[in-house]
Design a protein around this motif. Structure first.
Motif, mmCIF file in Angstrom:
data_model
loop_
_atom_site.group_PDB
_atom_site.id
_atom_site.type_symbol
_atom_site.label_atom_id
_atom_site.label_comp_id
_atom_site.label_asym_id
_atom_site.label_seq_id
_atom_site.Cartn_x
_atom_site.Cartn_y
_atom_site.Cartn_z
ATOM 1 N N ASN A 36 33.749 40.311 34.103
ATOM 2 C CA ASN A 36 35.008 40.963 33.770
ATOM 3 C C ASN A 36 36.008 40.786 34.894
ATOM 4 O O ASN A 36 35.647 40.621 36.064
ATOM 5 C CB ASN A 36 34.795 42.448 33.458
ATOM 6 N N LEU A 37 37.283 40.793 34.528
ATOM 7 C CA LEU A 37 38.399 40.742 35.463
ATOM 8 C C LEU A 37 39.429 41.769 35.030
ATOM 9 O O LEU A 37 39.640 41.975 33.821
ATOM 10 C CB LEU A 37 39.046 39.355 35.490
ATOM 11 N N GLY A 43 37.184 41.709 39.955
ATOM 12 C CA GLY A 43 36.272 41.322 38.884
ATOM 13 C C GLY A 43 34.860 41.180 39.388
ATOM 14 O O GLY A 43 34.607 41.128 40.597
#
Length: 788
Positions: free
Chosen positions: A627-628, A654
């Motif tokens: 994820n970012l 992230g």
């Protein structure tokens, strides 16, 4: 009671009537200040009004349903100075205003930004003009892009920085030229990203789309960078113009020159450009010399033909050359790079009430890339020379349609990439097998590798009173194959042994995006977008043969069976625009990445590295989810203020959900491995903020400016990539521009005024060390721009 009701109805309808009568019409005509000829297609925009307009075939325009108040009018037309004028609607009731525009010889080459019909984008889009580029010492496009919030770049040497948008990089980005021309670099270490094959002074504008939303541009996962270069355009009568620039930078002892010749008439028109740049080594803020020299040169020719009104055909051919480009963070330097770019464009506008535009582009890029280790300490024992040929060709076709009370773009695109190359190792330290012979080892880097991609796309946009909607879809059919992926040792034994019939793959990818913008008040708009962008693995990830290509100190082996990588992203954009105060924008985003592509360690008992001083070998694999997330903000003061103020900031963070982290002994041998959760993604820039203050003097002829930049410490670093922490720093740059006339202006300044010793977090480590490449110390620069 009846009287009360009657009086209430009277007041109600009276208020409606007053509201109606309070709506005014503002109309007029736009003409050339000298010839008085009507300017057709000039764009006009009133502040506080979401929708603008353009002049008709007689140069006339009209704004309706305006309040009786003051507005700021902005008028733009290609090749003319912008007009910014305060108007009061009540003063122009029942009369027309005549707006005279003055020819700007410096802007005769301004490109036409592709009209996407979107008034207010529900996601982040930024456009950088040539004026901004001409005032800066732009020796490298990737370096310049670092000035944009949440856009950074990876430095491996003195030039050819590799752009990064919100942590997305390499094949996660779609970097192209002139609305569709893309290319495949030759170097497996990405010495030559797409931005390195374009001359900075050829660029008239750069469009940056953040996120997986602009699906018309091709497969996109993390963002799009579209570099628009100088294009010829028709002239009323036969004309020839010359424009150019010269630049000097003290620290590098660097010189660059660029010249453009434009001309033609209404039917046939042309543009010719040429450039040359020579830069030496620079010193950092501590006075240490950094190997960073390079030379680049090239030329471009474009020929246009207008067979009928609103129809254009343009053929373009470019040749770019790079020589002796130093890369202190890589095991080799770029010795030669020869690039050829060809394209054929057809464009038609306003064909009928239904068909608003037709576009077609066919293109080809051919790159020959040679690198060696002659200037490395170990080059006297093992001399390595690598030569790679990369070919990419394709097309893009699109139609713009006015249907269903909105605007629809539909189209198709295609590309084919062919790549082949090998590395020759001359074993100088080994005793020759026969008198007069030196052992030679040949290693494939790619073995006739091919990737093709066929795409179909559509984008629909519609406006309502307070709303604007944009929906896009895209489908891609991707095929890839290669001859056998093999690595022969000195005895002729294949160490990898991947046969040709195991390298082929077929992938079908589906991407989509949807966004809405709401005018929540007179000055505020709110945009929300969700998109899913899917991209197929690239050449390096699929077919590279045991070479150090990543941030970490490992060799990498390609994996033909990788799955596509997908970015599911949500963006929220709040915008403010008031003529007396300025414009501001705040964006937050979150990305959920599926089948994230990274490296997985292969024990030395299975595969030993071929490069000295690396820790081992990794194979590209899908590592699972990542994820970012982050934010960006910015503010620009009003254009009519004498004081110029810009302020911006950005941050991205992230992590990978689960990844293997290795532990090494003093000899570089892996002695332990464990799975770690939420390890930060490598090469994410830290928080940074920028403030720019300038002032317009002598009718905007002289503009002094000061820039302040603060970058925080980056302590969220990747354990899996053995990424070190980077310290905080701040910089001060000062500059000034002076316009002598329409034909001559200069820009000069001092970058890194305090001669600060610092390094950017995304700078790679110098080969054989644990420290990153330092940035240049104090630089004095001078740019001279001329037109005649």
């Amino acid at each position: 009671m009846r009287i009360v009701i009657t009086l209430s109805l009277f007041l109600f309808f009276a208020s409606i009537a007053m509201d109606i009568t309070a709506q005014g019409v503002f109309k007029g005509k736009v003409i050339d200040s000298k010839t008085k000829v009507a300017l057709v297609g000039a764009s006009l925009k009133l502040d506080e009004i979401a929708t603008g307009t353009i002049t008709d075939g007689e140069g006339k325009f009209s704004f309706e349903n305006l309040k009786f108040k003051s507005y700021v009018l902005l008028v733009k037309y290609q090749g003319y100075y912008d007009v910014v004028q305060k108007i009061n609607v009540e003063s122009f009731v029942n009369q027309e205003i005549i707006i005279e525009m003055r020819l700007n010889i410096r802007e005769l080459t301004t490109v036409e930004i592709r009209d996407d019909k979107i008034v207010s984008h529900p996601y982040s889009k930024q456009t950088i003009s040539r004026v901004t580029l001409s005032q800066e010492p732009v020796r490298d496009i990737g370096d310049f892009l670092r000035s944009i919030p949440n856009v950074s770049a990876i430095r491996k040497g003195g030039a050819n920085l590799d752009p990064v948008i919100r942590g997305f990089k390499f094949d996660q980005l779609n970097v192209q030229v002139d609305n569709g021309l893309s290319m495949e670099g030759g170097c497996p270490n990405r010495m030559d990203p797409t931005s390195a094959h374009v001359e900075a002074s050829d660029i008239e504008a750069i469009e940056i789309y953040k996120g997986p939303f602009a699906l018309r541009y091709g497969p996109v996962m993390g963002g799009v960078i579209n570099m628009l270069t100088i294009n010829p355009r028709p002239y009323e009568t036969f004309s020839v113009f010359v424009k150019g620039n010269m630049g000097y930078e003290s620290n590098w002892n660097g010189m660059r020159q660029h010249v453009t010749v434009l001309g033609g008439n209404q039917k046939i028109f042309f543009a010719l450009t040429g450039n040359d740049a020579r830069y030496g080594n620079y010193s950092d803020g501590d006075g240490s010399l950094v190997k960073s020299d390079f030379r680049k040169m090239g030329f471009t020719g474009k020929l246009g033909y207008a067979p009928a009104k609103n129809h254009r055909i343009i053929f373009s051919a470019s040749k770019f050359y790079a020589r002796d480009v130093a890369f202190t963070a890589l095991p080799m330097d770029e010795r030669t790079d020869n690039t050829s770019l060809y394209s054929l464009d057809y464009q038609a506008k306003n064909i009928s009430n239904t068909i608003s535009s037709l576009e077609f582009k066919a293109y080809a890029s051919l790159i020959n890339h040679v690198m060696d280790n002659n200037e490395r300490p170990f080059g006297d024992t093992t001399s390595s020379i690598a030569a790679i040929d990369a070919l990419k060709y394709g097309y893009r076709a699109e139609a713009g349609l006015n249907i269903a009370k909105g605007h629809l773009f539909v189209g198709t695109d295609f590309y084919r990439v062919e790549k082949d190359g090998q590395r020759d190792k001359i074993m100088l330290s080994q005793f020759p097998m026969q008198i007069g012979l030196i052992p030679l080892k040949v290693e494939n880097l790619w073995n006739q590798a091919v990737i093709t991609n066929l795409g179909l796309f559509g984008e629909y946009k519609r406006e309502w009173t307070m709303w604007e909607m944009v929906v896009a879809i895209r489908g891609d059919f991707n095929q890839a194959y290669s001859d056998s992926i093999s690595l022969l040792n000195m005895m002729g034994v294949d160490l990898l042994g991947t046969p040709a019939d195991s390298t082929s793959s077929e992938l079908i990818n589906f991407s989509f995006s949807a966004g809405v913008t709401r005018n929540i008040s007179e000055f505020f708009t709110l945009g929300a977008s969700f998109g899913r962008g899917v991209r197929s693995p690239g050449m390096i990830e699929r077919f590279i043969v045991s070479l150090p290509t990543g941030y970490d100190n490992f060799e990498y082996i390609g994996n033909p069976n990788l799955k596509p990588e997908a970015n599911n992203e949500f963006d929220l954009v709040l915008r403010f625009n008031k003529s007396q105060i300025g414009a501001a924008e705040f964006t937050v985003f979150y990305s959920f990445i599926q089948d994230y592509i990274g490296g997985e360690f292969i024990p030395k008992t299975i595969q030993k590295p071929l490069t000295q001083s690396v820790l081992g070998v990794k194979r590209f694999e899908n590592l699972g989810n990542a994820n970012l997330a982050g934010f960006e903000f910015g503010y620009n003061s009003p254009t009519f203020w004498k004081m110029m103020v810009k302020f911006s900031g950005a941050y991205t963070f992230g992590a990978i959900k689960e990844i293997e982290v290795l532990e090494f002994d003093a000899n570089g041998n892996a002695i332990n491995a464990e799975m770690v959760s939420n390890d930060p993604i490598a090469e994410l820039p830290p928080f940074e903020a920028k403030l720019s203050i300038g002032y317009k003097l002598f009718d905007m002829k002289w503009i002094p400016k000061a820039d302040f930049r603060y970058v925080a410490e980056q302590n969220r670093v990747s354990e899996a990539s053995l990424e070190p922490v980077s310290p905080s720093f701040y910089l001060i740059n000062v500059s000034m521009t002076y316009r002598f006339s329409d034909y001559l202006d200069v820009a000069c300044g001092i970058n890194n005024l305090l001669d600060t010793e610092y390094t950017e977090h995304l700078n790679r480590r110098v080969v054989g060390t644990d420290y990153r490449i330092p940035e240049p110390g104090r630089i004095l620069y001078l740019n001279v721009n001329y037109n005649f």
